[in-house]
Every structure is written in C-alpha cells, then in structure tokens.
Design a protein around this motif. Sequence first.
Motif, PDB file in Angstrom:
ATOM      1  N   UNK A 217      39.293  36.217  37.930  1.00 24.26           N
ATOM      2  CA  UNK A 217      37.961  35.755  39.093  1.00 24.26           C
ATOM      3  C   UNK A 217      37.204  35.899  38.181  1.00 24.26           C
ATOM      4  N   UNK A 218      35.915  34.989  37.967  1.00 24.94           N
ATOM      5  CA  UNK A 218      35.043  34.913  37.686  1.00 24.94           C
ATOM      6  C   UNK A 218      33.441  34.988  37.496  1.00 24.94           C
TER       7      UNK A 218
ATOM      8  N   UNK B 184      39.069  39.422  35.262  1.00 28.39           N
ATOM      9  CA  UNK B 184      37.735  39.193  35.458  1.00 28.39           C
ATOM     10  C   UNK B 184      37.245  38.850  34.545  1.00 28.39           C
ATOM     11  N   UNK B 185      36.552  37.746  34.000  1.00 26.88           N
ATOM     12  CA  UNK B 185      35.634  37.436  32.893  1.00 26.88           C
ATOM     13  C   UNK B 185      34.269  37.194  33.601  1.00 26.88           C
ATOM     14  N   UNK B 186      33.472  36.926  33.137  1.00 27.03           N
ATOM     15  CA  UNK B 186      32.065  37.553  32.782  1.00 27.03           C
ATOM     16  C   UNK B 186      31.521  36.200  32.042  1.00 27.03           C
TER      17      UNK B 186
ATOM     18  N   UNK C 182      42.371  43.070  33.087  1.00 21.71           N
ATOM     19  CA  UNK C 182      41.477  43.094  32.395  1.00 21.71           C
ATOM     20  C   UNK C 182      40.270  42.492  32.368  1.00 21.71           C
ATOM     21  N   UNK C 183      39.181  42.613  31.833  1.00 24.81           N
ATOM     22  CA  UNK C 183      37.801  42.701  31.379  1.00 24.81           C
ATOM     23  C   UNK C 183      37.640  41.371  29.912  1.00 24.81           C
ATOM     24  N   UNK C 184      36.919  39.944  30.968  1.00 25.72           N
ATOM     25  CA  UNK C 184      36.887  39.687  29.442  1.00 25.72           C
ATOM     26  C   UNK C 184      35.013  38.845  29.623  1.00 25.72           C
TER      27      UNK C 184
END
Length: 473
Positions: free
Chosen positions: A168-169, A141-143, A222-224
């Motif tokens: 996933x943005x 998951x990317x912000x 994972x989160x970015x």
Amino acid sequence: MDIDVNVIEKMVRQAIADVSKENGYPTVTVHGPVGNYGVFDTMDGAIEASVIAQKELLHSTMAQRQKYVDTIRATVLNKANLEMISMLSVEETEIGKYEHKLIKNRLAAEKTPGTEDLITEAKTGDNGLTLIEYCPFGVIGAITPTTNPTETVICNSISMIAGGNTVVFSPHPRATKVTHLLIQMLNKALDEVGAPKNLITTVKEPSIENTNAMCEHPKIRMLVATGGPSIVRKVMSTGKKAIGAGAGNPPVVVDETADIEKAAKDIVDGCSFDNNVPCIAEKEVFAVDQICDYLIHCMKQNGAYEMKDPAMVEKLDALVTNEKGGPKVEFVGKSAKYILDKLGIQVGDDIRVIIMETNKNHHLVTEEMMMPILPIVRCNDVDEAIDDAYEAEHGNRHTAMMHSRNVEKLTKMAKLLETTIFVKNAPSYAGIGVGGEGHTTFTIAGPTGEGLTSARSFCRKRKCVMADALHIR
C-alpha cells in the motif's frame, strides 16, 4: 517545459491502450476514472484490498511471482509508458530532468532483483535437514517521496511482490497524479496475466492523515519510508517492523593521487544527475590544496559555473534557503541555469553545476540542499579532507565518494564514514548500478541498516526442520 498535466494524462491513457504485445506487455483497454485498479477512496479500503490480495499471493508459486515481477518490468520498459511516467513526474513535481528520469525509471525496472534474491539456506547433519527461507511479512505500507516518486514505486513493487508481499503506497501529495497513473498501469497489466487483483494499492487523496492511518493500521505488518528524517522517525516509532531510507549529505574527497580530469567530470556528472535530487548525489567536495585549483579548472571545462564573489555566494545561499535553514521547495531539483537566472546571471544549457569555494562550516556544506550547488572546501592534506568529510556527512552513513589511487586512504575513508554506499573513482550513481556493478534500489536504508534494499529486505527468515532424515552424506 510547459505541458498541461491533463493532456499528459490523456496521452498516458492512450499509451496504455496502445501498448504493444511485442514488448511483453498485454494490450489493456482503459476504462473509468483514476479511482480504480488499485486507487481507493480511503486508506482503509486500500489496505483491506491489499490484505485480500496478499492472502491469494501467498499461495502463488515462485514461478507465478516471477511472472508478476516480469510483467511490472515489461510494463515500465514499454517505450510509451516509460516516456510518459518520466515526463509526468517532472511536470507534476517540477523536480529533476526528464532525460534522467528516463534513466532512473529504466534502471529501477531492469536492475531491481526479483525472486532470484530469495536464496534458501540449507543445513544438514546427523540430526537431519534444516531449511532457512525468506518468507513474506504480509501487507507492507510504503511512503514515497516527491523526489523519486515513480522510481520508488517501481523498485518497491518488484521487491515486495517478489517476496510474497503486497504493498500500500502513501505517495507525496505533489506526486499524486503520476503515482496514480503508474499504479493503475501496473495493476492493469498484472490483471491481464492473472495476478491477484490489487497487489499494489494507494489512496485517492494522499495526505498526512492518510499516512498516519496507514502507519497505525493493525493489518499493516511492515512500514517502509523513503524520505526525510521526520518520516523515518515516524515509522520507527510505531512499534512495527520499519525500514527507513533517510537523508544523506554525501561528501566527495579528492586527493593528489587522483586522476583529476576524470574526477572533475565524474563529480559534475554525479552532482548534476537529475539536478542533484538523488540522495546519493555529490553534495560537497573536499579537495587537497595541491590539486584544488586544477580540479576547479577541470570542473569548469565540464559544465560547472564558478561563483567567486563571496557576496554573491551568500546571496545564492539566501535565495535557496528557507527560514528554518533547509532548502526552499521551489528550488529543489531545479537546474543550475534556472537558479542562476534568479540571481540575474544568464548562462547556457551547458552549465550543469554551480561551484564555489567555502569553508567547511558554511551552510551550503553542512545542509543537504538537493540542487546542483556544490561547495568546494580546500584542505591541507588528504587526512584533513577525510576528517572534514566525516563531519559533513553528519553520521547519516548514507553515501560518500573518493577519488584517489591511494588504497590506504581509500580504506581509511571507507572505515571512518561507514556509509551504506562508498564509491571510488566514479560518479555517485555508480553506487546504484549506473556504470557500476550490483543491483539498484531507490530505498537505501541507512538508519535501519538494511542498506540497498531488495526482495529479501522485505521478508522474514523462517526455519523449517526435518529431524533425523534427508541427511545423505
């Protein structure tokens, strides 16, 4: 620039349909609304589709992964696509400069590493062979921020897919349209070369609620986060593996040994790049008194407007600062000419940066403003300048610059500030590969320590052991 976003969208759709096969990007016919090719009505839908895609990607060969990376590159580098996403990024977010968005988007496509970044370690001995390899995390998951919306999607997509992950943005709401169009464009191209569907997904209506849903979803491994301190703290508090690319407040030190004329040009060039939006850009200068006047003179020769009246400096500060002490959104990424006009000061297009002398505790020194306003602090000597720069950087350990020929002092500053990027005798953007060596990224992870992220940053290291065999020495 005053262009209807809907007109741009129609132009982008036409550009996608007209893409030339000569540039390696297959012709794709555009069908339907934005709500397909990776854009889902719900965050759950985007994540579930990404899970399916990642399971399929897991069984792809490395050559296939590299083909998908090459397809992303070719799609972005197609002239029509590159111009459209750069134009729409500025038009929708009202941040930055079109010419510099072109450079940044091209840079992300050309200099983000692919599968070549996944180096295998091998250890052999009397007890056999051990391989240590970079392997996928799964669904990431990317912000993404409003300041670098397309650049971040491009570099993260390349790196994460090269590593065997899907992404996933959760984009910033003020960059929804350009993010949707880019993701749709990339998925269409990937579909044409036989990639798993939905390697890159997002949600139709970005929001805090959807970002929270993504962060809390059990299938996100994972989160970015690329953005401000609050969103970095958010991902780091989830209990998941997190990469945080947070704020900086990059200082510049100029000492008496520097090439002052070159330093002045480099500082103005770096500070004004994309109207100071990059988190690596020069935000304040600490200059040794001996050369400070000449530095200011040379900066004015290279597009800086000097504000000498202290009352006007305070008026400027009040104009661009919100009630919480941070930058007003409506001035982030605006040009020096635009900001000065709001103060009733008319200048030409050659003015790129607003400079003024302040003390080291001035608000414009201590707060990262992300606009081409550059305070200059006069220091007694280089040691004082380095110490003041250390204070202004606030321990973010993000980026710093120094113009000097004194190797001892360059080393001192590098060791003291411990920044992820330390640029010597060049504009800040050399640190991400514009006129400097090395790969590029727009996710610079200071808080969590990964530094300039690449494919291996988004992978797990796994160990494969064969005992008592394949040792041939």
